[in-house]
Write a protein that holds these residues in place. Structure first.
Motif, PDB file in Angstrom:
ATOM      1  N   LEU A  24       0.790  -1.253   0.098  1.00 36.70           N
ATOM      2  CA  LEU A  24       0.002  -0.082   0.032  1.00 36.70           C
ATOM      3  C   LEU A  24       0.894   1.176  -0.069  1.00 36.70           C
ATOM      4  O   LEU A  24       1.701   1.375   0.967  1.00 36.70           O
ATOM      5  N   ILE A  25       0.696   1.963  -1.001  1.00 34.74           N
ATOM      6  CA  ILE A  25       1.564   3.184  -1.170  1.00 34.74           C
ATOM      7  C   ILE A  25       0.710   4.567  -1.332  1.00 34.74           C
ATOM      8  O   ILE A  25      -0.220   4.578  -2.244  1.00 34.74           O
ATOM      9  N   ALA A  26       0.770   5.414  -0.660  1.00 30.29           N
ATOM     10  CA  ALA A  26       0.280   6.980  -0.847  1.00 30.29           C
ATOM     11  C   ALA A  26       1.423   7.899  -1.217  1.00 30.29           C
ATOM     12  O   ALA A  26       1.960   8.352  -0.262  1.00 30.29           O
ATOM     13  N   ARG A  27       1.486   8.223  -2.391  1.00 39.62           N
ATOM     14  CA  ARG A  27       2.443   9.298  -2.954  1.00 39.62           C
ATOM     15  C   ARG A  27       1.716  10.610  -2.605  1.00 39.62           C
ATOM     16  O   ARG A  27       2.367  11.436  -2.998  1.00 39.62           O
ATOM     17  N   PHE A  28       0.416  10.783  -2.856  1.00 39.00           N
ATOM     18  CA  PHE A  28      -0.314  12.019  -2.795  1.00 39.00           C
ATOM     19  C   PHE A  28       0.184  12.774  -3.934  1.00 39.00           C
ATOM     20  O   PHE A  28       0.218  14.080  -3.769  1.00 39.00           O
ATOM     21  N   ASP A  29       0.276  12.272  -5.190  1.00 36.19           N
ATOM     22  CA  ASP A  29       0.764  13.074  -6.286  1.00 36.19           C
ATOM     23  C   ASP A  29      -0.379  13.756  -6.995  1.00 36.19           C
ATOM     24  O   ASP A  29      -0.251  14.939  -7.562  1.00 36.19           O
ATOM     25  N   ALA A  30      -1.633  13.329  -6.983  1.00 38.79           N
ATOM     26  CA  ALA A  30      -2.630  13.810  -7.549  1.00 38.79           C
ATOM     27  C   ALA A  30      -4.055  14.091  -6.520  1.00 38.79           C
ATOM     28  O   ALA A  30      -5.109  14.660  -7.065  1.00 38.79           O
ATOM     29  N   GLY A  31      -3.675  14.075  -5.271  1.00 39.56           N
ATOM     30  CA  GLY A  31      -4.761  14.280  -4.305  1.00 39.56           C
ATOM     31  C   GLY A  31      -4.403  13.650  -2.901  1.00 39.56           C
ATOM     32  O   GLY A  31      -3.523  12.998  -2.646  1.00 39.56           O
ATOM     33  N   ASP A  32      -5.421  13.933  -2.042  1.00 38.89           N
ATOM     34  CA  ASP A  32      -4.887  13.237  -0.395  1.00 38.89           C
ATOM     35  C   ASP A  32      -5.202  12.008  -0.495  1.00 38.89           C
ATOM     36  O   ASP A  32      -5.127  11.264   0.487  1.00 38.89           O
ATOM     37  N   GLU A  33      -5.854  11.134  -1.560  1.00 39.63           N
ATOM     38  CA  GLU A  33      -6.133   9.656  -1.441  1.00 39.63           C
ATOM     39  C   GLU A  33      -6.791   9.093  -0.342  1.00 39.63           C
ATOM     40  O   GLU A  33      -6.332   8.124   0.266  1.00 39.63           O
ATOM     41  N   GLY A  34      -7.612  10.026   0.336  1.00 43.50           N
ATOM     42  CA  GLY A  34      -8.612   9.619   1.233  1.00 43.50           C
ATOM     43  C   GLY A  34      -7.928  10.046   2.723  1.00 43.50           C
ATOM     44  O   GLY A  34      -8.599   9.506   3.832  1.00 43.50           O
TER      45      GLY A  34
END
Length: 222
Positions: A24-34
């Motif tokens: 599981l990876i959150a890079r936040f490149d396009a938004g807060d991803e929840g």
């Protein structure tokens, strides 16, 4: 007229929480991803908030312990994960006043908690081994928590103050199995057999470039 209700579940199967088998990876490149702010934190996404591109910013509203909270998409069975990694920094010209922390919380309110060193105003990387010894927990308690995770909290109340004075940035949060796409293999230098290619030297302010003195001397002990 007393009625008790407990454990109401809507599920696609009866096998319990969804078990994650991939990173599981959150890079936040396009938004807060929840991801959201929790406990008197206002979290916002911006394309320039991150280490490289987008990232999250938490503003501590005061009166609580501001935290970043993981997305609902991260709810489930984490027992396949071995490592947690993330980058964090404070929006000041000094090191944070308070330690940051990691909490892995279950639906019952129980959690695994770990205090981490204070971050700097530059991006500070953290790597957490997901094993019982890291959190000072028994194997049974550790497994019981990881098999039904409600959320991950990363501490964002790091500066003595509130409002924009206490702003914390977060990026590149990753829960990893042994390895995964986009991540290089681990590097390890134990220096048992020599300098292993490490050099030494420093920044030469006169010529404004790096001047290395060659391969670093190796000591067999110490």
């Amino acid at each position: 007229d007393i009625v008790y209700l407990d454990n109401v579940v809507l599920a696609t199967s009866t096998n319990g929480p969804a078990a994650f088998t991939q990173n599981l990876i959150a890079r936040f490149d396009a938004g807060d991803e929840g991801w959201v702010g929790y406990d008197n934190s206002t979290a916002t996404w911006a394309p320039a908030n991150g280490f490289a591109g987008g990232g999250l910013a938490s503003v501590d509203d005061g009166g609580g312990t501001a935290r970043f909270q993981s997305s609902d998409a991260w709810i489930g069975d984490w027992r396949a994960f071995k490592t947690l990694r993330f980058l964090i920094r404070v929006a000041t010209n000094r090191r944070a006043d308070f330690d940051t922390s990691v909490q892995i919380a279950t639906w019952s309110g129980a959690n695994l908690s770990l205090t981490l060193p204070k971050p700097w105003p530059s991006w500070t990387p953290y790597t957490v081994d997901l094993k019982p010894q890291t959190f000072g927990a028994t194997t049974n308690d550790f497994d019981a928590t990881l098999q039904d995770v409600a959320c991950l909290w990363i501490g964002a109340d790091l500066i003595n103050g509130s409002g924009t004075v206490d702003t914390t940035y977060l990026d590149e949060v990753a829960l990893l199995t042994e390895s995964g796409p986009g991540f290089p293999p681990d590097r390890w230098s134990d220096f048992e057999s020599g300098h292993q290619g490490w050099r030494y030297g420093g920044w030469n302010t006169g010529s404004e470039d790096w001047t290395f003195s060659g391969l670093a001397p190796h000591a067999a002990t110490g």
